[in-house]
Design a protein around this motif. Structure first.
Motif, PDB file in Angstrom:
ATOM      1  N   THR A 360      31.858  78.301  19.483  1.00  0.00           N
ATOM      2  CA  THR A 360      32.479  77.308  20.351  1.00  0.00           C
ATOM      3  C   THR A 360      31.556  76.126  20.568  1.00  0.00           C
ATOM      4  O   THR A 360      31.789  75.304  21.438  1.00  0.00           O
ATOM      5  N   GLY A 361      30.485  76.080  19.796  1.00  0.00           N
ATOM      6  CA  GLY A 361      29.537  74.984  19.926  1.00  0.00           C
ATOM      7  C   GLY A 361      29.868  73.853  18.980  1.00  0.00           C
ATOM      8  O   GLY A 361      30.963  73.746  18.440  1.00  0.00           O
ATOM      9  N   ASP A 362      28.882  72.986  18.770  1.00  0.00           N
ATOM     10  CA  ASP A 362      29.033  71.837  17.885  1.00  0.00           C
ATOM     11  C   ASP A 362      29.015  72.308  16.443  1.00  0.00           C
ATOM     12  O   ASP A 362      28.009  72.792  15.951  1.00  0.00           O
ATOM     13  N   ASP A 363      30.143  72.175  15.756  1.00  0.00           N
ATOM     14  CA  ASP A 363      30.233  72.640  14.376  1.00  0.00           C
ATOM     15  C   ASP A 363      29.280  71.900  13.444  1.00  0.00           C
ATOM     16  O   ASP A 363      29.027  72.349  12.335  1.00  0.00           O
ATOM     17  N   HIS A 364      28.794  70.728  13.861  1.00  0.00           N
ATOM     18  CA  HIS A 364      27.928  69.940  12.993  1.00  0.00           C
ATOM     19  C   HIS A 364      26.460  70.278  13.201  1.00  0.00           C
ATOM     20  O   HIS A 364      25.601  69.699  12.542  1.00  0.00           O
ATOM     21  N   THR A 365      26.142  71.181  14.149  1.00  0.00           N
ATOM     22  CA  THR A 365      24.763  71.596  14.365  1.00  0.00           C
ATOM     23  C   THR A 365      24.454  72.741  13.419  1.00  0.00           C
ATOM     24  O   THR A 365      24.824  73.890  13.661  1.00  0.00           O
ATOM     25  N   VAL A 366      23.803  72.415  12.319  1.00  0.00           N
ATOM     26  CA  VAL A 366      23.542  73.382  11.256  1.00  0.00           C
ATOM     27  C   VAL A 366      22.098  73.220  10.806  1.00  0.00           C
ATOM     28  O   VAL A 366      21.595  72.099  10.698  1.00  0.00           O
ATOM     29  N   PRO A 434      22.486  77.294  14.865  1.00  0.00           N
ATOM     30  CA  PRO A 434      22.176  77.835  16.200  1.00  0.00           C
ATOM     31  C   PRO A 434      23.285  78.718  16.755  1.00  0.00           C
ATOM     32  O   PRO A 434      23.014  79.639  17.530  1.00  0.00           O
ATOM     33  N   SER A 435      24.536  78.469  16.363  1.00  0.00           N
ATOM     34  CA  SER A 435      25.659  79.230  16.917  1.00  0.00           C
ATOM     35  C   SER A 435      25.622  80.701  16.541  1.00  0.00           C
ATOM     36  O   SER A 435      26.331  81.520  17.140  1.00  0.00           O
ATOM     37  N   THR A 436      24.786  81.076  15.576  1.00  0.00           N
ATOM     38  CA  THR A 436      24.641  82.489  15.233  1.00  0.00           C
ATOM     39  C   THR A 436      24.174  83.302  16.439  1.00  0.00           C
ATOM     40  O   THR A 436      24.460  84.500  16.540  1.00  0.00           O
ATOM     41  N   SER A 437      23.485  82.640  17.371  1.00  0.00           N
ATOM     42  CA  SER A 437      22.958  83.358  18.530  1.00  0.00           C
ATOM     43  C   SER A 437      24.055  83.827  19.479  1.00  0.00           C
ATOM     44  O   SER A 437      23.813  84.695  20.320  1.00  0.00           O
ATOM     45  N   ILE A 438      25.269  83.298  19.354  1.00  0.00           N
ATOM     46  CA  ILE A 438      26.333  83.669  20.291  1.00  0.00           C
ATOM     47  C   ILE A 438      26.619  85.161  20.223  1.00  0.00           C
ATOM     48  O   ILE A 438      26.569  85.872  21.230  1.00  0.00           O
ATOM     49  N   GLN A 439      26.920  85.649  19.021  1.00  0.00           N
ATOM     50  CA  GLN A 439      27.241  87.071  18.884  1.00  0.00           C
ATOM     51  C   GLN A 439      26.008  87.935  19.074  1.00  0.00           C
ATOM     52  O   GLN A 439      26.090  89.024  19.655  1.00  0.00           O
ATOM     53  N   LEU A 440      24.852  87.458  18.610  1.00  0.00           N
ATOM     54  CA  LEU A 440      23.622  88.214  18.789  1.00  0.00           C
ATOM     55  C   LEU A 440      23.306  88.397  20.269  1.00  0.00           C
ATOM     56  O   LEU A 440      22.844  89.463  20.697  1.00  0.00           O
ATOM     57  N   TYR A 484      16.893  81.406  17.187  1.00  0.00           N
ATOM     58  CA  TYR A 484      17.974  80.450  16.962  1.00  0.00           C
ATOM     59  C   TYR A 484      18.100  79.429  18.090  1.00  0.00           C
ATOM     60  O   TYR A 484      18.985  78.583  18.062  1.00  0.00           O
ATOM     61  N   GLY A 485      17.234  79.509  19.110  1.00  0.00           N
ATOM     62  CA  GLY A 485      17.414  78.661  20.273  1.00  0.00           C
ATOM     63  C   GLY A 485      18.183  79.430  21.328  1.00  0.00           C
ATOM     64  O   GLY A 485      18.283  80.651  21.289  1.00  0.00           O
ATOM     65  N   HIS A 486      18.774  78.716  22.287  1.00  0.00           N
ATOM     66  CA  HIS A 486      19.398  79.375  23.437  1.00  0.00           C
ATOM     67  C   HIS A 486      20.878  79.049  23.551  1.00  0.00           C
ATOM     68  O   HIS A 486      21.452  79.107  24.629  1.00  0.00           O
ATOM     69  N   GLU A 487      21.524  78.723  22.427  1.00  0.00           N
ATOM     70  CA  GLU A 487      22.946  78.407  22.486  1.00  0.00           C
ATOM     71  C   GLU A 487      23.765  79.596  22.957  1.00  0.00           C
ATOM     72  O   GLU A 487      24.708  79.460  23.727  1.00  0.00           O
ATOM     73  N   GLY A 488      23.385  80.797  22.510  1.00  0.00           N
ATOM     74  CA  GLY A 488      24.123  81.980  22.918  1.00  0.00           C
ATOM     75  C   GLY A 488      24.047  82.212  24.411  1.00  0.00           C
ATOM     76  O   GLY A 488      24.998  82.658  25.037  1.00  0.00           O
TER      77      GLY A 488
END
Length: 502
Positions: A360-366, A434-440, A484-488
């Motif tokens: 649900t984050g910024d899809d362009h942050t890769v 960074p969005s990988t951290s959501i599920q983790l 991955y940062g703190h997006e999750g």
């Protein structure tokens, strides 16, 4: 030559792998035809067909329960030798029980009847009972690794799965026999491309990978891990009987893969694809409860995304892909995404992700992305380039390869909304973000909360986990999240986790 050995463990992995190998078979060329686009020697070795004719066989170990192999589950020479030995040492009466042979599959019967292009084989699905029912390649005997059915309902328990591998390896000499032979048949073995089901072969795969790493520390491993249907970010809602053990098992698998694989792409269970389907498969109409259907969708993405590994004259290997995507050295989990069937009227291709996150984050942050397109026309490529330009990511952190259309063999299910094509225009990508951290984060919080709940003690102990093991797992998961940062942390609220009884 940089050969790859393939590992498939579990039913969904083998359904997916069968589609994958059927696609490889479709690249075969014969006398007078154009040169193949892929280097078959990287993935195939010389073998023998059931008629003892020379043929190409996959460099593969396929693990599944014996009852899931269908017509491939035949008594091997070791079984015959064991039975003969028992006959000579046992002096009492012997009672033999035999099962009726499994009939030939409907698909193979159609093939033998020459019902190929232009007939019913292309327009309606055959009756599929096992993943071997629609295979178009021959498997060498050493590739068929049939696990005893007796423990089918228990190997989701982490420690039991590991023990099962160790007993199987001891009884069959797997690592010193079949696997060793696969390695010795390679001129320059580069590593593994692995697919496995976490719910049924998680502990088993961990033990296999640990044994592999004991001897092949420098070999590369690319892993596609098929998660269970349990969602850690909605555990408070979905936490019915058995869900807790599935989530903890998934978490243990992720911890293991982070340690043992160079790069891993966790894949959502098909039951959780509902938010992805509108973009993922604009031209498809498949049944999410049908393994034959959903595995075809996943396989097309996996095969396309990894095509550069097999393309002739390509310089890519598993190491270069892993190093590219994990240039930060803390992003060993990536995401698999794409569009499986681009509609004829497509303008700007919009990628969706079929991975372990509901982003649900910024899809362009890769962090990095590797794109592969298949069969795109000039106007498609123009639109694709425009889509790529929307991202701030630039070379060398992003790369794109444009290949020929994805072939659709007759073994591919009839899941097309319109006329069945002979090939597909599609896109697929591997990326880290960074969005990988959501599920983790969801897994870390769930396991952390589970460890605090008294009523979970019995469930954790039944999986062979002590309190210190759980604490180590929680610590490891949070360390992975931090990479991955703190997006999750921002996107997953702790009130979704069932608090339980303190």
């Amino acid at each position: 030559m940089r050969e790859i050995i393939y590992i498939q463990a579990g039913s969904f992995a083998n359904y997916t792998g069968t589609h994958f190998w059927n696609t490889q078979e479709s690249y075969f060329t014969y006398d007078g035809e154009d040169e193949p686009i892929v280097n078959h020697d990287l993935s195939f070795e010389e073998g023998r067909s059931p008629q003892n004719q020379p043929t190409l066989c996959p460099r593969l170990l396929a693990f599944d329960h014996k009852s899931h192999f269908g017509t491939l589950a035949k008594t091997n020479e070791a079984d015959i030798a064991t039975n003969a030995s028992l006959d000579t040492t046992w002096r009492g009466a012997v009672s033999r029980e035999t099962q009726d042979p499994i009939p030939q599959s409907e698909y193979h019967a159609r093939l033998e009847s020459n019902m190929e292009e232009g007939d019913d084989l292309e327009h309606q699905d055959p009756n599929i009972r096992y993943w071997s029912d629609y295979s178009r390649v021959y498997l060498d005997q050493k590739s068929i690794q049939a696990i005893p059915d007796a423990l089918e309902s228990t190997e989701a328990e982490w420690s039991i799965g590991q023990g099962l591998f160790r007993r199987y390896d001891e009884e069959t000499e797997l690592m010193d026999g079949a696997f060793r032979l696969l390695v010795e048949n390679c001129d320059n073995f580069q590593g593994l491309q692995m697919m496995h089901d976490t719910a049924t072969f998680g502990g088993f795969s961990h033990a296999f990978m640990t044994s592999f790493r004991d001897e092949f520390l420098k070999a590369s491993v690319l892993n596609f891990s098929f998660l269970s249907g349990a969602d850690p970010n909605h555990a408070g809602i979905d936490n019915v009987s058995g869900c807790s053990s599935l989530l903890v098992n998934d978490a243990l698998c992720l911890q293991s893969l982070y340690q043992l694989s160079d790069i891993t792409f966790p894949i959502l269970h098909p039951s959780r694809w509902s938010t992805l389907e509108s973009t993922l498969s604009q031209g498809l109409a498949y049944d999410r409860n049908n393994l034959y259907h959903t595995s075809a969708v996943v396989s097309s993405l996996v095969e396309t995304a990894t095509l550069p590994l097999r393309l002739k004259y390509s310089q890519d290997d598993i190491t270069t892909i892993a190093d590219h995507l994990n240039w930060r050295k803390s992003s060993r989990f990536g995401q698999l995404g794409g569009i499986v069937s681009l509609p004829v009227s497509a303008t700007t291709p919009m990628f969706t992700n079929l991975h372990c996150n509901l982003s649900t984050g910024d899809d362009h942050t890769v962090f990095a992305r590797r794109n592969v397109t298949r069969g795109l026309l000039h106007q498609d490529l123009t639109a694709f380039d425009a889509w790529c330009d929307m991202s701030s990511l630039r070379e060398p952190l992003v790369s794109s390869i444009h290949g020929p259309a994805y072939p659709v063999p007759t073994s591919f299910p009839s899941i097309f909304r319109y006329t069945r094509p002979r090939s597909l225009r599609m896109t697929s990508s591997l990326l880290t973000a960074p969005s990988t951290s959501i599920q983790l984060t969801g897994y870390a919080r769930f396991v952390e909360q589970t460890a605090r709940t008294r009523r979970s003690d019995g469930a954790l102990m039944s999986m062979g986990l002590e309190s210190d093991d759980v604490k180590e797992l929680v610590t490891a998961l949070w360390e992975i999240v931090d990479g991955y940062g703190h997006e999750g942390e921002d996107l997953v609220s702790s009130d979704k986790i069932d608090e339980g009884d303190d």
